[in-house]
Design a protein around this motif. Structure first.
Motif, PDB file in Angstrom:
ATOM      1  N   UNK A   1       0.840  -1.201   0.000  1.00  0.00           N
ATOM      2  CA  UNK A   1       0.000   0.000   0.000  1.00  0.00           C
ATOM      3  C   UNK A   1       0.869   1.242   0.000  1.00  0.00           C
ATOM      4  N   UNK A   2       0.294   2.340  -0.466  1.00  0.00           N
ATOM      5  CA  UNK A   2       1.016   3.606  -0.461  1.00  0.00           C
ATOM      6  C   UNK A   2       0.110   4.744  -0.840  1.00  0.00           C
ATOM      7  N   UNK A   3       0.665   5.942  -0.771  1.00  0.00           N
ATOM      8  CA  UNK A   3      -0.121   7.123  -1.106  1.00  0.00           C
ATOM      9  C   UNK A   3       0.100   7.582  -2.547  1.00  0.00           C
ATOM     10  N   UNK A   4       0.886   6.842  -3.319  1.00  0.00           N
ATOM     11  CA  UNK A   4       1.126   7.188  -4.721  1.00  0.00           C
ATOM     12  C   UNK A   4       2.312   8.098  -4.941  1.00  0.00           C
ATOM     13  N   UNK A   5       2.983   8.521  -3.874  1.00  0.00           N
ATOM     14  CA  UNK A   5       4.134   9.421  -4.019  1.00  0.00           C
ATOM     15  C   UNK A   5       5.468   8.686  -4.030  1.00  0.00           C
ATOM     16  N   UNK A   6       5.448   7.371  -3.799  1.00  0.00           N
ATOM     17  CA  UNK A   6       6.638   6.540  -3.940  1.00  0.00           C
ATOM     18  C   UNK A   6       6.222   5.374  -4.837  1.00  0.00           C
ATOM     19  N   UNK A   7       6.841   5.300  -6.021  1.00  0.00           N
ATOM     20  CA  UNK A   7       6.447   4.273  -6.982  1.00  0.00           C
ATOM     21  C   UNK A   7       7.680   3.524  -7.490  1.00  0.00           C
ATOM     22  N   UNK A   8       7.481   2.265  -7.816  1.00  0.00           N
ATOM     23  CA  UNK A   8       8.532   1.436  -8.388  1.00  0.00           C
ATOM     24  C   UNK A   8       8.967   2.062  -9.705  1.00  0.00           C
ATOM     25  N   UNK A   9      10.279   2.095  -9.952  1.00  0.00           N
ATOM     26  CA  UNK A   9      10.793   2.737 -11.165  1.00  0.00           C
ATOM     27  C   UNK A   9      11.878   1.878 -11.792  1.00  0.00           C
ATOM     28  N   UNK A  10      12.065   2.057 -13.080  1.00  0.00           N
ATOM     29  CA  UNK A  10      13.191   1.458 -13.785  1.00  0.00           C
ATOM     30  C   UNK A  10      14.441   2.219 -13.351  1.00  0.00           C
ATOM     31  N   UNK A  11      15.445   1.515 -12.883  1.00  0.00           N
ATOM     32  CA  UNK A  11      16.639   2.169 -12.342  1.00  0.00           C
ATOM     33  C   UNK A  11      17.379   3.014 -13.379  1.00  0.00           C
ATOM     34  N   UNK A  12      17.184   2.747 -14.657  1.00  0.00           N
ATOM     35  CA  UNK A  12      17.849   3.524 -15.702  1.00  0.00           C
ATOM     36  C   UNK A  12      17.018   4.720 -16.149  1.00  0.00           C
ATOM     37  N   UNK A  13      15.832   4.925 -15.548  1.00  0.00           N
ATOM     38  CA  UNK A  13      14.916   5.956 -16.041  1.00  0.00           C
ATOM     39  C   UNK A  13      15.216   7.358 -15.532  1.00  0.00           C
ATOM     40  N   UNK A  14      15.957   7.493 -14.442  1.00  0.00           N
ATOM     41  CA  UNK A  14      16.244   8.820 -13.885  1.00  0.00           C
ATOM     42  C   UNK A  14      17.434   8.715 -12.945  1.00  0.00           C
ATOM     43  N   UNK A  15      17.918   9.863 -12.487  1.00  0.00           N
ATOM     44  CA  UNK A  15      19.072   9.856 -11.585  1.00  0.00           C
ATOM     45  C   UNK A  15      18.688  10.077 -10.136  1.00  0.00           C
ATOM     46  N   UNK A  16      17.577  10.735  -9.854  1.00  0.00           N
ATOM     47  CA  UNK A  16      17.205  11.063  -8.478  1.00  0.00           C
ATOM     48  C   UNK A  16      16.232  10.028  -7.906  1.00  0.00           C
ATOM     49  N   UNK A  17      16.632   8.754  -7.939  1.00  0.00           N
ATOM     50  CA  UNK A  17      15.786   7.670  -7.458  1.00  0.00           C
ATOM     51  C   UNK A  17      16.329   7.144  -6.131  1.00  0.00           C
ATOM     52  N   UNK A  18      15.427   6.607  -5.314  1.00  0.00           N
ATOM     53  CA  UNK A  18      15.855   5.839  -4.145  1.00  0.00           C
ATOM     54  C   UNK A  18      16.293   4.475  -4.657  1.00  0.00           C
ATOM     55  N   UNK A  19      17.440   3.977  -4.181  1.00  0.00           N
ATOM     56  CA  UNK A  19      17.912   2.656  -4.575  1.00  0.00           C
ATOM     57  C   UNK A  19      17.943   1.770  -3.340  1.00  0.00           C
ATOM     58  N   UNK A  20      17.280   0.639  -3.430  1.00  0.00           N
ATOM     59  CA  UNK A  20      17.256  -0.343  -2.343  1.00  0.00           C
ATOM     60  C   UNK A  20      18.029  -1.561  -2.826  1.00  0.00           C
ATOM     61  N   UNK A  21      19.027  -1.975  -2.044  1.00  0.00           N
ATOM     62  CA  UNK A  21      19.832  -3.136  -2.398  1.00  0.00           C
ATOM     63  C   UNK A  21      19.458  -4.296  -1.508  1.00  0.00           C
ATOM     64  N   UNK A  22      19.161  -5.415  -2.143  1.00  0.00           N
ATOM     65  CA  UNK A  22      18.710  -6.620  -1.450  1.00  0.00           C
ATOM     66  C   UNK A  22      19.465  -7.826  -2.027  1.00  0.00           C
ATOM     67  N   UNK A  23      19.893  -8.721  -1.152  1.00  0.00           N
ATOM     68  CA  UNK A  23      20.526  -9.947  -1.646  1.00  0.00           C
ATOM     69  C   UNK A  23      19.512 -10.794  -2.404  1.00  0.00           C
ATOM     70  N   UNK A  24      18.232 -10.661  -2.097  1.00  0.00           N
ATOM     71  CA  UNK A  24      17.195 -11.457  -2.758  1.00  0.00           C
ATOM     72  C   UNK A  24      16.761 -10.868  -4.096  1.00  0.00           C
ATOM     73  N   UNK A  25      16.845  -9.539  -4.274  1.00  0.00           N
ATOM     74  CA  UNK A  25      16.321  -8.895  -5.483  1.00  0.00           C
ATOM     75  C   UNK A  25      17.310  -7.960  -6.172  1.00  0.00           C
ATOM     76  N   UNK A  26      18.559  -7.925  -5.770  1.00  0.00           N
ATOM     77  CA  UNK A  26      19.540  -6.991  -6.318  1.00  0.00           C
ATOM     78  C   UNK A  26      19.084  -5.549  -6.079  1.00  0.00           C
ATOM     79  N   UNK A  27      19.177  -4.705  -7.099  1.00  0.00           N
ATOM     80  CA  UNK A  27      18.833  -3.282  -6.950  1.00  0.00           C
ATOM     81  C   UNK A  27      17.383  -3.044  -7.361  1.00  0.00           C
ATOM     82  N   UNK A  28      16.654  -2.330  -6.483  1.00  0.00           N
ATOM     83  CA  UNK A  28      15.263  -1.957  -6.743  1.00  0.00           C
ATOM     84  C   UNK A  28      15.185  -0.446  -6.582  1.00  0.00           C
ATOM     85  N   UNK A  29      14.586   0.235  -7.546  1.00  0.00           N
ATOM     86  CA  UNK A  29      14.531   1.696  -7.507  1.00  0.00           C
ATOM     87  C   UNK A  29      13.107   2.203  -7.340  1.00  0.00           C
TER      88      UNK A  29
END
Length: 171
Positions: free
Chosen positions: A73-101
């Motif tokens: 769930x969310x308020x729509x202000x944080x959305x899953x993104x393609x890591x190559x789509x922009x530079x000002x993204x939050x990057x989450x690193x996980x051993x299970x999923x690699x990089x998620x932006x």
């Protein structure tokens, strides 16, 4: 002469609208006894339902199946993104999923999820906090703006696995 005709037309339209409003408010409409119940039932059955926002993440089932990321769930202000789509993204690193932006918009945002084995988060221009769990223990980490922050197992003295549960941002 044109101005006079235009004025008469406007006055006539105003009087006509007022008369229609008076008829509608004055109760000159059929009573429920005069309208067949089948007509009322048909309109009620065909009308749209109520739109109730549950803040559920759109296409969450497909994202889970395709990428193994459980977004809740969310308020729509944080959305899953393609890591190559922009530079000002939050990057989450996980051993299970690699990089998620994630893309962040608006002045504040929140998103709940379940991403296992998270060990680092790279902040963006927003003030960010992440809530994580390991077993029954919950921890909150402040993420550095535009820099890497060790979270979860990399910030834990025992090196335990942590699951990312929520991201919260503010401008």
């Amino acid at each position: 002469m044109k101005t006079y005709k235009k004025l008469l037309r406007n006055v006539g339209a105003t009087l006509g609208a007022g008369a229609l409003a008076w008829l509608a408010v004055g109760g000159i409409s059929p009573s429920p006894a005069q309208v067949p119940s089948s007509a009322m039932a048909a309109v009620a059955d065909e009308g749209p339902g109520y739109a109730i926002e549950d803040f559920g993440y759109p296409n969450a089932d497909r994202i889970l199946a395709d990428r193994g990321i459980k977004l809740k769930r969310g308020d729509g202000h944080i959305t899953l993104a393609d890591c190559a789509s922009a530079t000002d993204l939050l990057e989450v690193w996980s051993r299970a999923n690699d990089k998620i932006c994630f893309r962040v918009t608006g002045t504040t945002g929140w998103l709940t999820m379940e991403i296992p084995a998270v060990f680092a988060v790279k902040g963006n221009g927003y003030t960010t906090r992440v809530d994580m769990t390991t077993g029954t223990e919950e921890k909150t980490f402040d993420v550095n703006k535009n820099a890497w922050t060790p979270v979860g197992e990399s910030a834990d003295e025992l090196g335990r696995d942590f699951m990312l549960m929520e991201i919260r941002t503010s401008g």
